[in-house]
Design a protein around this motif. Sequence first.
Motif, PDB file in Angstrom:
ATOM      1  N   TYR A  81      42.506  36.968  33.465  1.00  0.00           N
ATOM      2  CA  TYR A  81      41.939  37.707  34.596  1.00  0.00           C
ATOM      3  C   TYR A  81      40.677  37.012  35.085  1.00  0.00           C
ATOM      4  O   TYR A  81      39.773  36.711  34.314  1.00  0.00           O
ATOM      5  CB  TYR A  81      41.610  39.153  34.218  1.00  0.00           C
ATOM      6  CG  TYR A  81      42.829  40.021  34.099  1.00  0.00           C
ATOM      7  CD1 TYR A  81      43.491  40.486  35.238  1.00  0.00           C
ATOM      8  CD2 TYR A  81      43.333  40.389  32.856  1.00  0.00           C
ATOM      9  CE1 TYR A  81      44.617  41.288  35.135  1.00  0.00           C
ATOM     10  CE2 TYR A  81      44.460  41.185  32.739  1.00  0.00           C
ATOM     11  CZ  TYR A  81      45.092  41.631  33.885  1.00  0.00           C
ATOM     12  OH  TYR A  81      46.209  42.423  33.788  1.00  0.00           O
ATOM     13  N   PRO A  87      41.682  40.643  39.296  1.00  0.00           N
ATOM     14  CA  PRO A  87      41.630  41.961  38.653  1.00  0.00           C
ATOM     15  C   PRO A  87      42.557  42.937  39.387  1.00  0.00           C
ATOM     16  O   PRO A  87      42.693  42.863  40.617  1.00  0.00           O
ATOM     17  CB  PRO A  87      40.176  42.381  38.815  1.00  0.00           C
ATOM     18  CG  PRO A  87      39.420  41.103  39.022  1.00  0.00           C
ATOM     19  CD  PRO A  87      40.371  40.195  39.752  1.00  0.00           C
ATOM     20  N   SER A 112      45.078  35.498  37.265  1.00  0.00           N
ATOM     21  CA  SER A 112      45.283  36.738  37.998  1.00  0.00           C
ATOM     22  C   SER A 112      43.973  37.348  38.465  1.00  0.00           C
ATOM     23  O   SER A 112      42.966  37.331  37.754  1.00  0.00           O
ATOM     24  CB  SER A 112      46.008  37.745  37.100  1.00  0.00           C
ATOM     25  OG  SER A 112      46.261  38.942  37.799  1.00  0.00           O
ATOM     26  N   GLY A 115      48.675  40.600  41.784  1.00  0.00           N
ATOM     27  CA  GLY A 115      47.453  40.043  41.216  1.00  0.00           C
ATOM     28  C   GLY A 115      47.436  38.531  41.217  1.00  0.00           C
ATOM     29  O   GLY A 115      46.396  37.914  41.003  1.00  0.00           O
TER      30      GLY A 115
END
Length: 182
Positions: A28, A46, A44, A130
């Motif tokens: 993330y 969030p 990705s 995402g």
Amino acid sequence: QGSEEDDNSVNLAAEFLNDIKVEDGVNYIQNPDNILVLVNKENSLPIGYRADDLVKPNVTFSFIGEHEKQLMRKEAAEALEKMFAEANEEGVQLAAVSGFRSYERQVQLYNAEIEASGIEYAQQSVAEPGKSEHQTGLTMDVSSAENNYQLNEDFGSTTAGQWLAQNSAEYGFIIRYPKGDE
């Protein structure tokens, strides 16, 4: 004294790179507002990320009406306006097709593709929620009337597509999937 590094190498300061935190095996991005954010299958955004500076660029769109896909982050929108204006001055008509896409919209598109074509095809043709650059607000799909406003390989051989390939970098944009690099 010269360094041992290649003269063509570029060293970016840490603030320009993705700051990653791994949760449940997913990378993330912790600094999604970074203008150089790299979003892809491995990195990705969030869940639910939405930039707070989304605006509608003053350019020609391929459709009528208001839609979130007209939005871009302010800096990208200003660059797009300049690029479209220069193209127009050179007699090239570009049309914006699809910019910002929310996490929720990407979920809809991804699930619809799974239902229509199966998970393997969906993973090849639609970004997972995402993991779409559209969610950053820094990208815009572009086409032209000459290509019936379609998003396909044929656009690359049009006058507008060739102009874009030759000039987009001057405005901070790249052709994301040139032929052979899909």
